[in-house]
Motif scaffolding. Structure first.
Motif, short mmCIF file in Angstrom:
data_model
loop_
_atom_site.label_atom_id
_atom_site.label_comp_id
_atom_site.label_asym_id
_atom_site.label_seq_id
_atom_site.Cartn_x
_atom_site.Cartn_y
_atom_site.Cartn_z
N THR A 110 -31.78 -15.22 -105.59
CA THR A 110 -33.01 -15.18 -104.61
C THR A 110 -33.10 -13.75 -104.40
O THR A 110 -32.36 -12.94 -104.64
N THR A 111 -34.09 -13.49 -103.69
CA THR A 111 -34.61 -11.97 -103.41
C THR A 111 -33.99 -11.21 -102.83
O THR A 111 -33.78 -10.33 -102.80
N THR A 112 -32.79 -12.13 -101.88
CA THR A 112 -32.03 -11.50 -100.93
C THR A 112 -30.86 -11.10 -101.90
O THR A 112 -30.07 -10.08 -101.61
N ASN A 139 -37.86 -16.39 -104.85
CA ASN A 139 -37.34 -16.96 -103.72
C ASN A 139 -36.79 -18.40 -103.90
O ASN A 139 -36.76 -18.91 -104.95
N ARG A 140 -36.26 -19.01 -102.97
CA ARG A 140 -35.36 -20.34 -102.93
C ARG A 140 -36.04 -21.20 -103.65
O ARG A 140 -35.53 -21.86 -104.74
N PHE A 157 -27.77 -18.72 -104.81
CA PHE A 157 -28.35 -18.84 -103.51
C PHE A 157 -27.53 -18.75 -102.41
O PHE A 157 -26.30 -18.83 -102.46
N SER A 158 -28.17 -18.67 -101.17
CA SER A 158 -27.66 -18.67 -100.10
C SER A 158 -27.93 -20.18 -99.27
O SER A 158 -26.99 -20.39 -98.53
N ASN A 159 -28.82 -20.57 -99.82
CA ASN A 159 -29.14 -22.08 -99.31
C ASN A 159 -29.05 -22.97 -100.44
O ASN A 159 -30.27 -23.39 -100.94
N ARG A 205 -40.87 -14.42 -93.63
CA ARG A 205 -40.90 -14.64 -94.81
C ARG A 205 -41.94 -15.76 -95.56
O ARG A 205 -42.17 -16.50 -94.51
N SER A 209 -39.04 -19.45 -98.94
CA SER A 209 -37.72 -18.70 -98.78
C SER A 209 -36.90 -19.22 -98.01
O SER A 209 -37.06 -19.84 -97.15
N GLY A 210 -35.81 -19.02 -98.40
CA GLY A 210 -34.48 -19.63 -97.88
C GLY A 210 -34.05 -19.00 -96.47
O GLY A 210 -33.76 -19.53 -95.46
N THR A 211 -34.41 -17.76 -96.40
CA THR A 211 -34.36 -17.02 -95.16
C THR A 211 -35.35 -17.42 -94.00
O THR A 211 -34.99 -17.51 -92.84
P1 PGA Z 1 -34.98 -16.03 -100.09
O1 PGA Z 1 -33.30 -16.01 -100.17
O2 PGA Z 1 -35.25 -16.00 -98.76
O3 PGA Z 1 -35.21 -15.08 -100.87
O4 PGA Z 1 -35.45 -17.51 -100.61
C1 PGA Z 1 -32.33 -16.81 -99.55
C2 PGA Z 1 -31.70 -18.25 -99.89
O5 PGA Z 1 -31.00 -17.86 -101.05
O6 PGA Z 1 -31.86 -19.22 -99.59
#
Ligand code: PGA
Length: 314
Positions: A110-112, A139-140, A157-159, A205, A209-211
């Motif tokens: 993911t972008t983070t 992104n997610r 992934f974070s989520n 975001r 996006s997961g964030t």
């Molecule tokens: P994201 O990353 O905001 O770039 O989607 C966060 C995630 O891994 O969910």
């Protein structure tokens, strides 16, 4: 059957006969071919005879005790070079899948995750220099689409998804903070309530996006609608928005890459923050990991490999 007219070639032993033929044709000698292949010369003659019968044409003619190829022999020899060349290419690619020292690792983050994944992969490549890496940063939601399409070996992934069967390995903490410009009126305050924070213009975001998903669920938990001033498609754009004084945002501490203070961004002391989330290495349940994939999994599970990517807790 698609290859009906090729049926004559699908007999047991044709490939062996072709390799004997290739040696005789190249060396222009049954004796030397037999030596090279560690066969008795009559065995070589029998193999060539069988191949001629399969083809329905003579392949060699012996004139003055010298071996010459017939026209059919020359055609077959050219084809043999192609066939063995192709088999050689396939074998090279398959060798990469069998051994961890060659082959390709496909990974999407993911972008983070992009703030640490390339360095993590650099360590791995240093250990296995023959490996090629393809890294996609999305992104997610885009990662979920790739996961459903079985396009990569691994995902960070974070989520992680809760509706797709996956195997997960916890990697690193991923603290989320509320960030503001250093001269923001809340920057020096302690114990800011969520509601006070939520009164400020917010930078969100993009959908997918997961964030954003985490930020939205926090606002929902507090039953507060965020005052979204702008939607931005990347963490970097959000950071520029914060620096430009457009508002606050919830971002991963990883996205600050240690230079937040120099950039004039600070984490606010908001109740419930930092939110402790995690990074996970994920692959689809049932995925047949290549040797390269298994080596990566093994590499990443060593505690000292991840240590440099842990952020200070302060
Ligand atoms: P994201 O990353 O905001 O770039 O989607 C966060 C995630 O891994 O969910």
């Amino acid at each position: 059957m698609k290859h009906r007219n090729l049926r004559r070639y699908f007999k047991h032993g044709t490939l062996t006969q072709l390799s004997v033929f290739e040696a005789v044709a190249r060396l222009r000698s049954f004796t030397r071919a037999a030596e090279e292949l560690h066969m008795a010369q009559p065995t070589v003659s029998v193999q060539i005879k069988k191949l001629s019968e399969t083809i329905g044409l003579p392949l060699f003619e012996i004139i003055s005790r010298r071996v010459h190829m017939t026209d059919a022999g020359r055609e077959l020899y050219a084809a043999c070079l192609d066939i063995f060349g192709k088999i050689g290419e396939v074998e090279q690619r398959l060798a990469g899948m069998r051994s961890a020292s060659a082959g390709t690792l496909r990974i999407a983050v993911t972008t983070t995750g992009k703030y640490f994944a390339p360095r993590l992969l650099a360590q791995f490549v240093e250990r296995y220099p023959g490996i090629e890496i393809s890294l996609n940063v999305l992104n997610r939601q885009a990662l979920l689409n790739r996961l459903s399409g079985n396009l990569d070996d691994f995902y960070i992934f974070s989520n992680p998804p809760d509706d797709i069967d996956v195997v997960m390995q916890t990697l690193l903490p991923n603290p989320l903070e509320v960030y503001a410009r250093a001269d923001h009126p809340l920057a020096d305050r302690r114990g800011i309530t969520f509601r006070e924070m939520a009164n400020e213009p917010f930078l969100m975001r993009e959908p997918g996006s997961g964030t954003r998903m985490v930020a939205e669920s926090m606002f929902a938990q507090h039953r507060i609608k965020p005052r979204i001033r702008m939607e931005l498609g990347s963490n970097e754009a959000i950071k520029q928005g914060i620096i430009g004084g457009l508002g606050l945002s919830i971002l991963s501490r990883h996205s600050m890459t240690g230079a937040a203070h120099q950039e004039g961004i600070v984490a606010l002391d908001v109740e419930g923050f930092p939110v402790q989330r995690w990074w996970y290495l994920v692959h689809a349940e049932g995925k047949q990991l290549s040797a390269t994939g298994k080596a990566f999994m093994e590499h990443i599970c060593q505690p000292d490999v991840l240590a440099p990517f842990r952020l200070a807790t302060a």
